[in-house]
Motif scaffolding. Structure first.
Motif, PDB file in Angstrom:
ATOM      1  N   ARG A  23       0.813  -1.219   0.000  1.00 15.60           N
ATOM      2  CA  ARG A  23       0.000   0.000   0.000  1.00 15.60           C
ATOM      3  C   ARG A  23       0.849   1.273   0.000  1.00 15.60           C
ATOM      4  O   ARG A  23       0.476   2.263  -0.607  1.00 15.60           O
ATOM      5  N   GLN A  61       1.613   2.794  -3.291  1.00 11.05           N
ATOM      6  CA  GLN A  61       0.525   3.141  -4.199  1.00 11.05           C
ATOM      7  C   GLN A  61       0.185   4.627  -4.110  1.00 11.05           C
ATOM      8  O   GLN A  61       0.398   5.263  -3.080  1.00 11.05           O
ATOM      9  N   SER A  62      -0.385   5.152  -5.155  1.00 16.36           N
ATOM     10  CA  SER A  62      -0.817   6.541  -5.123  1.00 16.36           C
ATOM     11  C   SER A  62      -2.043   6.650  -4.218  1.00 16.36           C
ATOM     12  O   SER A  62      -2.743   5.668  -3.970  1.00 16.36           O
ATOM     13  N   THR A  83      -5.391   5.449  -5.485  1.00 16.06           N
ATOM     14  CA  THR A  83      -5.585   3.998  -5.402  1.00 16.06           C
ATOM     15  C   THR A  83      -5.879   3.575  -3.969  1.00 16.06           C
ATOM     16  O   THR A  83      -6.776   2.764  -3.714  1.00 16.06           O
ATOM     17  N   ARG A  84      -5.140   4.158  -3.028  1.00 14.16           N
ATOM     18  CA  ARG A  84      -5.326   3.769  -1.620  1.00 14.16           C
ATOM     19  C   ARG A  84      -6.733   4.089  -1.134  1.00 14.16           C
ATOM     20  O   ARG A  84      -7.306   3.353  -0.345  1.00 14.16           O
TER      21      ARG A  84
END
Ligand SMILES: *Cc1c(COP(=O)(O)O)cnc(C)c1O
Length: 393
Positions: free
Chosen positions: A5, A8-9, A12-13
Protein backbone atom coordinates in the motif's frame (compact mmCIF):
# COMPACT_ATOMS: atom_id res chain seq x y z
CA UNK A 1 -4.59 -8.68 -2.35
CA UNK A 2 -1.07 -8.34 -0.91
CA UNK A 3 0.03 -5.24 -2.83
CA UNK A 4 2.35 -2.85 -0.94
CA UNK A 5 0.00 0.00 0.00
CA UNK A 6 2.77 2.45 0.89
CA UNK A 7 3.96 2.47 -2.73
CA UNK A 8 0.53 3.14 -4.20
CA UNK A 9 -0.82 6.54 -5.12
CA UNK A 10 -3.37 8.08 -2.80
CA UNK A 11 -6.08 7.76 -5.42
CA UNK A 12 -5.59 4.00 -5.40
CA UNK A 13 -5.33 3.77 -1.62
CA UNK A 14 -8.63 5.61 -1.18
CA UNK A 15 -10.38 2.73 -2.95
CA UNK A 16 -8.92 0.10 -0.63
CA UNK A 17 -8.79 1.81 2.78
CA UNK A 18 -11.32 0.80 5.43
CA UNK A 19 -12.95 -1.98 3.43
CA UNK A 20 -15.23 -4.61 4.90
CA UNK A 21 -14.10 -7.60 6.95
CA UNK A 22 -15.27 -11.02 5.69
CA UNK A 23 -18.77 -12.23 6.56
CA UNK A 24 -19.40 -15.95 6.02
CA UNK A 25 -16.10 -16.13 4.16
CA UNK A 26 -17.03 -13.43 1.59
CA UNK A 27 -17.20 -9.62 1.77
CA UNK A 28 -19.73 -6.90 0.97
CA UNK A 29 -18.06 -4.06 -0.93
CA UNK A 30 -18.45 -1.56 1.91
CA UNK A 31 -18.39 -2.24 5.66
CA UNK A 32 -22.02 -2.81 6.73
CA UNK A 33 -23.84 -0.38 9.00
CA UNK A 34 -23.57 -1.96 12.44
CA UNK A 35 -26.26 -0.54 14.71
CA UNK A 36 -25.96 -1.50 18.33
CA UNK A 37 -25.62 -0.16 21.82
CA UNK A 38 -24.98 -3.47 23.63
CA UNK A 39 -22.13 -5.62 22.30
CA UNK A 40 -22.64 -9.23 23.39
CA UNK A 41 -19.66 -11.29 24.54
CA UNK A 42 -19.76 -15.10 24.39
CA UNK A 43 -18.78 -15.32 28.08
CA UNK A 44 -17.71 -13.19 31.06
CA UNK A 45 -14.01 -13.92 30.55
CA UNK A 46 -14.11 -12.47 27.03
CA UNK A 47 -16.02 -9.43 28.23
CA UNK A 48 -13.43 -8.80 30.97
CA UNK A 49 -10.52 -9.32 28.58
CA UNK A 50 -12.06 -6.82 26.15
CA UNK A 51 -12.57 -4.31 28.94
CA UNK A 52 -8.93 -4.71 30.06
CA UNK A 53 -7.65 -4.10 26.52
CA UNK A 54 -9.96 -1.11 26.22
CA UNK A 55 -8.73 0.38 29.51
CA UNK A 56 -5.17 0.00 28.18
CA UNK A 57 -5.98 2.37 25.33
CA UNK A 58 -6.86 -0.12 22.58
CA UNK A 59 -9.84 0.44 20.34
CA UNK A 60 -12.20 -2.44 21.10
CA UNK A 61 -15.72 -3.07 19.77
CA UNK A 62 -17.30 -3.20 23.23
CA UNK A 63 -20.17 -0.67 23.39
CA UNK A 64 -22.03 1.40 20.79
CA UNK A 65 -20.61 4.70 22.02
CA UNK A 66 -17.04 3.34 21.71
CA UNK A 67 -17.53 2.98 17.98
CA UNK A 68 -18.84 0.18 15.81
CA UNK A 69 -16.90 -1.63 13.06
CA UNK A 70 -18.45 0.86 10.60
CA UNK A 71 -16.97 3.83 12.48
CA UNK A 72 -13.68 2.01 13.05
CA UNK A 73 -13.30 1.43 9.30
CA UNK A 74 -13.82 5.15 8.68
CA UNK A 75 -11.35 6.05 11.44
CA UNK A 76 -8.70 3.82 9.85
CA UNK A 77 -9.26 5.30 6.41
CA UNK A 78 -9.21 8.87 7.73
CA UNK A 79 -6.04 8.34 9.78
CA UNK A 80 -4.30 6.93 6.70
CA UNK A 81 -5.49 9.84 4.55
CA UNK A 82 -4.14 12.42 7.02
CA UNK A 83 -0.98 10.41 7.70
CA UNK A 84 -1.73 10.10 11.44
CA UNK A 85 -1.93 7.23 13.89
CA UNK A 86 -5.36 7.85 15.33
CA UNK A 87 -8.52 9.43 13.92
CA UNK A 88 -11.46 10.24 16.19
CA UNK A 89 -14.97 10.94 14.93
CA UNK A 90 -17.34 13.67 16.13
CA UNK A 91 -20.96 14.55 15.32
CA UNK A 92 -19.90 17.84 13.64
CA UNK A 93 -16.70 19.58 12.58
CA UNK A 94 -17.34 22.18 15.26
CA UNK A 95 -17.58 19.48 17.95
CA UNK A 96 -14.19 18.18 16.79
CA UNK A 97 -12.65 21.65 17.19
CA UNK A 98 -14.26 22.15 20.61
CA UNK A 99 -13.00 18.75 21.73
CA UNK A 100 -9.41 19.63 20.88
CA UNK A 101 -9.66 22.86 22.89
CA UNK A 102 -11.40 21.24 25.86
CA UNK A 103 -8.79 18.47 26.00
CA UNK A 104 -5.63 20.48 25.41
CA UNK A 105 -6.29 23.75 27.27
CA UNK A 106 -6.69 24.47 30.98
CA UNK A 107 -7.38 27.62 33.00
CA UNK A 108 -4.32 29.91 32.93
CA UNK A 109 -3.31 28.82 29.42
CA UNK A 110 -3.17 31.12 26.42
CA UNK A 111 -4.18 30.21 22.86
CA UNK A 112 -3.19 32.11 19.75
CA UNK A 113 -5.94 31.97 17.10
CA UNK A 114 -5.60 32.84 13.42
CA UNK A 115 -7.87 35.79 12.69
CA UNK A 116 -9.71 34.20 9.74
CA UNK A 117 -10.63 30.79 11.20
CA UNK A 118 -14.11 29.33 10.77
CA UNK A 119 -16.45 31.93 12.35
CA UNK A 120 -17.99 29.60 14.97
CA UNK A 121 -14.54 29.17 16.56
CA UNK A 122 -14.89 32.76 17.76
CA UNK A 123 -18.00 31.64 19.69
CA UNK A 124 -16.00 28.88 21.41
CA UNK A 125 -13.56 31.59 22.39
CA UNK A 126 -16.09 34.05 23.79
CA UNK A 127 -18.67 31.62 25.23
CA UNK A 128 -16.30 28.98 26.62
CA UNK A 129 -12.55 29.69 26.66
CA UNK A 130 -12.64 33.21 28.04
CA UNK A 131 -15.18 32.24 30.69
CA UNK A 132 -12.97 29.35 31.78
CA UNK A 133 -9.93 31.56 32.34
CA UNK A 134 -8.22 30.56 29.09
CA UNK A 135 -6.76 33.67 27.50
CA UNK A 136 -6.92 34.13 23.72
CA UNK A 137 -5.46 36.48 21.18
CA UNK A 138 -5.56 36.71 17.41
CA UNK A 139 -2.75 36.69 14.86
CA UNK A 140 -2.94 37.51 11.16
CA UNK A 141 -1.73 34.11 9.94
CA UNK A 142 1.91 35.13 9.46
CA UNK A 143 4.73 33.61 11.51
CA UNK A 144 6.02 37.12 12.29
CA UNK A 145 2.76 38.13 13.93
CA UNK A 146 2.49 34.83 15.79
CA UNK A 147 6.07 35.23 17.08
CA UNK A 148 5.26 38.73 18.29
CA UNK A 149 2.16 37.55 20.18
CA UNK A 150 3.23 34.21 21.62
CA UNK A 151 3.64 34.28 25.43
CA UNK A 152 5.13 31.89 28.02
CA UNK A 153 1.52 30.80 28.77
CA UNK A 154 0.75 29.93 25.12
CA UNK A 155 -0.16 26.25 24.94
CA UNK A 156 -1.70 26.22 21.48
CA UNK A 157 -1.52 27.95 18.14
CA UNK A 158 -4.79 27.35 16.32
CA UNK A 159 -4.95 27.95 12.57
CA UNK A 160 -6.89 27.03 9.47
CA UNK A 161 -5.17 26.38 6.15
CA UNK A 162 -6.31 28.38 4.32
CA UNK A 163 -8.52 30.61 6.50
CA UNK A 164 -12.22 30.96 5.70
CA UNK A 165 -13.45 33.47 3.08
CA UNK A 166 -10.06 35.07 2.27
CA UNK A 167 -7.99 31.85 2.00
CA UNK A 168 -4.97 33.26 3.79
CA UNK A 169 -2.54 30.36 3.80
CA UNK A 170 -0.35 29.68 6.80
CA UNK A 171 3.21 28.35 6.82
CA UNK A 172 2.49 25.22 8.86
CA UNK A 173 6.14 24.12 9.14
CA UNK A 174 7.29 27.53 10.43
CA UNK A 175 4.34 27.86 12.83
CA UNK A 176 5.01 24.33 14.12
CA UNK A 177 8.62 25.26 14.87
CA UNK A 178 7.50 28.41 16.67
CA UNK A 179 4.86 26.52 18.67
CA UNK A 180 7.20 23.70 19.64
CA UNK A 181 9.97 26.12 20.68
CA UNK A 182 7.46 27.52 23.18
CA UNK A 183 6.10 24.18 24.37
CA UNK A 184 2.82 24.76 22.52
CA UNK A 185 0.79 22.60 20.13
CA UNK A 186 -0.03 23.55 16.55
CA UNK A 187 -3.60 22.65 15.58
CA UNK A 188 -4.67 23.07 11.94
CA UNK A 189 -8.21 22.99 10.58
CA UNK A 190 -7.71 21.05 7.34
CA UNK A 191 -11.29 21.21 6.07
CA UNK A 192 -10.44 23.20 2.91
CA UNK A 193 -8.05 20.45 1.74
CA UNK A 194 -10.18 17.69 3.31
CA UNK A 195 -7.12 15.54 3.93
CA UNK A 196 -6.39 15.15 0.24
CA UNK A 197 -4.74 18.38 -0.90
CA UNK A 198 -2.64 19.17 2.18
CA UNK A 199 -1.18 17.13 5.07
CA UNK A 200 -0.72 19.31 8.18
CA UNK A 201 0.82 16.48 10.25
CA UNK A 202 3.51 15.91 7.62
CA UNK A 203 4.43 19.62 7.88
CA UNK A 204 4.80 19.42 11.66
CA UNK A 205 1.30 20.19 13.01
CA UNK A 206 0.32 18.18 16.09
CA UNK A 207 -3.40 17.89 15.37
CA UNK A 208 -5.42 18.06 12.17
CA UNK A 209 -9.16 18.78 12.39
CA UNK A 210 -11.52 18.21 9.47
CA UNK A 211 -15.19 19.02 8.97
CA UNK A 212 -16.11 15.92 6.96
CA UNK A 213 -19.47 17.63 6.45
CA UNK A 214 -17.89 19.42 3.48
CA UNK A 215 -15.96 17.56 0.74
CA UNK A 216 -15.43 14.19 2.42
CA UNK A 217 -19.17 13.55 2.66
CA UNK A 218 -19.54 15.48 -0.58
CA UNK A 219 -23.32 15.30 -0.84
CA UNK A 220 -24.51 17.89 1.76
CA UNK A 221 -26.47 15.27 3.68
CA UNK A 222 -24.31 14.31 6.69
CA UNK A 223 -22.69 16.24 9.57
CA UNK A 224 -19.39 14.77 10.81
CA UNK A 225 -15.99 15.87 12.10
CA UNK A 226 -12.63 14.22 12.65
CA UNK A 227 -9.53 14.83 14.75
CA UNK A 228 -6.26 13.18 13.72
CA UNK A 229 -3.19 13.02 15.97
CA UNK A 230 -0.25 10.79 16.88
CA UNK A 231 1.18 9.13 19.97
CA UNK A 232 0.30 10.23 23.50
CA UNK A 233 -1.61 13.23 22.22
CA UNK A 234 -3.85 11.01 20.11
CA UNK A 235 -4.40 8.75 23.10
CA UNK A 236 -5.26 11.70 25.40
CA UNK A 237 -7.76 13.06 22.87
CA UNK A 238 -9.29 9.61 22.57
CA UNK A 239 -9.56 9.15 26.36
CA UNK A 240 -11.31 12.51 26.71
CA UNK A 241 -13.66 11.56 23.88
CA UNK A 242 -14.72 8.53 25.95
CA UNK A 243 -15.09 10.71 29.07
CA UNK A 244 -17.33 13.14 27.17
CA UNK A 245 -19.39 10.45 25.45
CA UNK A 246 -18.69 11.87 21.99
CA UNK A 247 -19.62 9.45 19.23
CA UNK A 248 -21.11 9.30 15.70
CA UNK A 249 -23.94 7.27 14.26
CA UNK A 250 -22.93 4.24 12.18
CA UNK A 251 -25.15 5.50 9.34
CA UNK A 252 -23.19 8.75 9.19
CA UNK A 253 -19.89 6.86 9.35
CA UNK A 254 -21.07 4.64 6.48
CA UNK A 255 -22.02 7.57 4.25
CA UNK A 256 -18.79 9.41 5.04
CA UNK A 257 -16.70 6.39 4.09
CA UNK A 258 -18.66 6.15 0.84
CA UNK A 259 -17.93 9.83 0.18
CA UNK A 260 -14.24 9.26 0.83
CA UNK A 261 -14.09 6.71 -2.02
CA UNK A 262 -14.80 9.35 -4.65
CA UNK A 263 -13.15 12.46 -3.19
CA UNK A 264 -10.11 12.14 -5.48
CA UNK A 265 -12.46 12.23 -8.47
CA UNK A 266 -14.64 15.10 -7.22
CA UNK A 267 -12.11 17.59 -5.86
CA UNK A 268 -10.23 18.19 -9.13
CA UNK A 269 -13.58 18.74 -10.87
CA UNK A 270 -14.65 21.32 -8.29
CA UNK A 271 -11.20 22.96 -8.55
CA UNK A 272 -11.16 23.10 -12.35
CA UNK A 273 -14.61 24.71 -12.37
CA UNK A 274 -13.64 27.20 -9.67
CA UNK A 275 -10.42 28.26 -11.41
CA UNK A 276 -12.16 28.67 -14.76
CA UNK A 277 -14.90 30.80 -13.19
CA UNK A 278 -12.39 32.77 -11.10
CA UNK A 279 -10.47 33.69 -14.27
CA UNK A 280 -13.73 34.46 -16.07
CA UNK A 281 -14.83 36.90 -13.31
CA UNK A 282 -11.41 38.48 -12.64
CA UNK A 283 -11.54 41.86 -14.33
CA UNK A 284 -15.37 41.99 -14.63
CA UNK A 285 -16.37 45.68 -14.22
CA UNK A 286 -18.66 44.93 -11.23
CA UNK A 287 -16.06 42.86 -9.39
CA UNK A 288 -13.08 44.49 -7.67
CA UNK A 289 -11.20 41.27 -6.88
CA UNK A 290 -11.55 37.48 -6.98
CA UNK A 291 -9.98 35.50 -4.15
CA UNK A 292 -8.88 31.91 -4.82
CA UNK A 293 -5.48 30.43 -3.87
CA UNK A 294 -4.85 28.91 -7.33
CA UNK A 295 -5.02 32.39 -8.94
CA UNK A 296 -1.56 33.90 -9.51
CA UNK A 297 -2.99 37.16 -8.13
CA UNK A 298 -3.64 35.59 -4.70
CA UNK A 299 -1.26 37.14 -2.13
CA UNK A 300 -0.23 33.74 -0.74
CA UNK A 301 -0.33 31.83 -4.04
CA UNK A 302 3.31 30.72 -3.68
CA UNK A 303 2.62 29.12 -0.28
CA UNK A 304 -0.32 27.27 -1.82
CA UNK A 305 1.92 25.98 -4.63
CA UNK A 306 4.51 24.86 -2.09
CA UNK A 307 2.27 23.04 0.40
CA UNK A 308 -0.85 21.92 -1.52
CA UNK A 309 -1.41 19.45 -4.34
CA UNK A 310 -4.57 21.13 -5.57
CA UNK A 311 -7.47 23.47 -4.87
CA UNK A 312 -11.19 23.10 -4.22
CA UNK A 313 -14.36 24.78 -5.47
CA UNK A 314 -14.40 27.83 -3.16
CA UNK A 315 -13.82 31.38 -4.33
CA UNK A 316 -14.82 34.74 -2.93
CA UNK A 317 -15.79 37.81 -4.95
CA UNK A 318 -15.08 41.32 -3.67
CA UNK A 319 -17.88 43.30 -5.31
CA UNK A 320 -17.26 46.84 -6.53
CA UNK A 321 -17.31 49.22 -3.54
CA UNK A 322 -20.33 51.26 -4.69
CA UNK A 323 -22.66 48.23 -4.92
CA UNK A 324 -24.90 48.17 -1.84
CA UNK A 325 -26.27 45.09 -0.10
CA UNK A 326 -29.68 45.27 -1.81
CA UNK A 327 -27.97 45.26 -5.22
CA UNK A 328 -25.67 42.37 -4.36
CA UNK A 329 -28.61 40.44 -2.89
CA UNK A 330 -30.42 40.95 -6.20
CA UNK A 331 -27.41 39.50 -8.07
CA UNK A 332 -27.49 36.36 -5.90
CA UNK A 333 -31.30 36.08 -6.04
CA UNK A 334 -31.15 36.23 -9.84
CA UNK A 335 -28.85 33.20 -10.08
CA UNK A 336 -30.67 30.07 -11.15
CA UNK A 337 -27.99 27.42 -10.59
CA UNK A 338 -26.57 28.57 -7.23
CA UNK A 339 -28.26 27.44 -4.04
CA UNK A 340 -28.53 29.98 -1.22
CA UNK A 341 -27.34 28.44 2.03
CA UNK A 342 -24.46 27.81 4.42
CA UNK A 343 -21.77 25.17 4.15
CA UNK A 344 -20.08 23.87 0.99
CA UNK A 345 -18.41 20.78 -0.45
CA UNK A 346 -21.53 19.19 -1.93
CA UNK A 347 -22.34 18.55 -5.59
CA UNK A 348 -24.35 21.76 -5.98
CA UNK A 349 -23.04 25.30 -6.46
CA UNK A 350 -23.83 27.80 -3.69
CA UNK A 351 -23.64 31.59 -3.31
CA UNK A 352 -23.56 33.59 -0.08
CA UNK A 353 -23.25 37.39 0.26
CA UNK A 354 -21.67 38.89 3.38
CA UNK A 355 -21.22 42.49 4.55
CA UNK A 356 -17.54 43.58 4.55
CA UNK A 357 -17.42 44.37 8.28
CA UNK A 358 -18.60 40.84 9.15
CA UNK A 359 -15.84 39.00 7.25
CA UNK A 360 -12.68 38.67 9.33
CA UNK A 361 -9.50 39.59 7.50
CA UNK A 362 -11.48 41.28 4.71
CA UNK A 363 -9.43 44.12 3.21
CA UNK A 364 -11.82 45.20 0.44
CA UNK A 365 -14.38 48.01 0.74
CA UNK A 366 -16.97 46.04 -1.28
CA UNK A 367 -19.37 43.28 -0.21
CA UNK A 368 -18.08 39.70 -0.20
CA UNK A 369 -19.85 36.94 -2.14
CA UNK A 370 -18.58 33.45 -1.52
CA UNK A 371 -19.20 30.98 -4.30
CA UNK A 372 -18.92 27.23 -3.99
CA UNK A 373 -18.51 25.76 -7.44
CA UNK A 374 -20.28 22.42 -7.62
CA UNK A 375 -20.12 19.67 -10.19
CA UNK A 376 -22.30 21.38 -12.81
CA UNK A 377 -20.76 22.22 -16.19
CA UNK A 378 -18.75 25.42 -15.58
CA UNK A 379 -20.00 26.83 -18.90
CA UNK A 380 -23.56 26.76 -17.53
CA UNK A 381 -22.42 28.36 -14.26
CA UNK A 382 -20.56 31.09 -16.17
CA UNK A 383 -23.68 31.86 -18.20
CA UNK A 384 -25.74 32.00 -15.00
CA UNK A 385 -23.26 34.36 -13.30
CA UNK A 386 -23.07 36.59 -16.39
CA UNK A 387 -26.87 36.81 -16.41
CA UNK A 388 -26.92 37.68 -12.67
CA UNK A 389 -24.26 40.38 -13.11
CA UNK A 390 -26.07 41.80 -16.15
CA UNK A 391 -29.20 42.12 -14.02
CA UNK A 392 -27.44 44.57 -11.68
CA UNK A 393 -25.07 46.18 -14.22
C1 LIG B 1 -17.89 23.99 8.14
C2 LIG B 1 -16.59 24.15 8.81
C3 LIG B 1 -16.40 23.70 10.12
C4 LIG B 1 -17.52 23.15 10.98
O1 LIG B 1 -18.06 21.97 10.46
P1 LIG B 1 -19.55 21.53 10.87
O2 LIG B 1 -19.57 20.08 10.52
O3 LIG B 1 -20.48 22.38 10.04
O4 LIG B 1 -19.69 21.77 12.32
C5 LIG B 1 -15.14 23.84 10.67
N1 LIG B 1 -14.13 24.38 9.97
C6 LIG B 1 -14.27 24.82 8.71
C7 LIG B 1 -13.12 25.41 8.01
C8 LIG B 1 -15.51 24.72 8.09
O5 LIG B 1 -15.65 25.19 6.85
Amino acid sequence: MTADRSRQSERTRLIHLGRSAPIEGVRPVNPPVVRTSTVLAPDIATMRANKARRDDGSRVFSYGARGTPTAHALEDAWAALEGGERALLFPTGLAAIAHVMITCLAPGDHVLIQNTVYPQVHNIRSAYLERRGIATSYFDGTVQDAAAKITPATRMIYGENPGSWVYDLIDVAALATLAHDHGALLVVDNTWASGLLHKPLAHGADISVIAGTKYVVGHSDVMIGAVVANGDLGRDLWRMQVVMGQTVSPDDAYLTLRGLRTIAARLPMHAAGALRIARHLEGHPLIAAVLHPALESHPRHELWRRDFTGANGLLTLAMRADLDMATVDRFVDTLGLFGIGSSWGGFESLALPQAPDTVRGWTHPGIAVRLHIGLEDPADLEADLSRGLAAIG
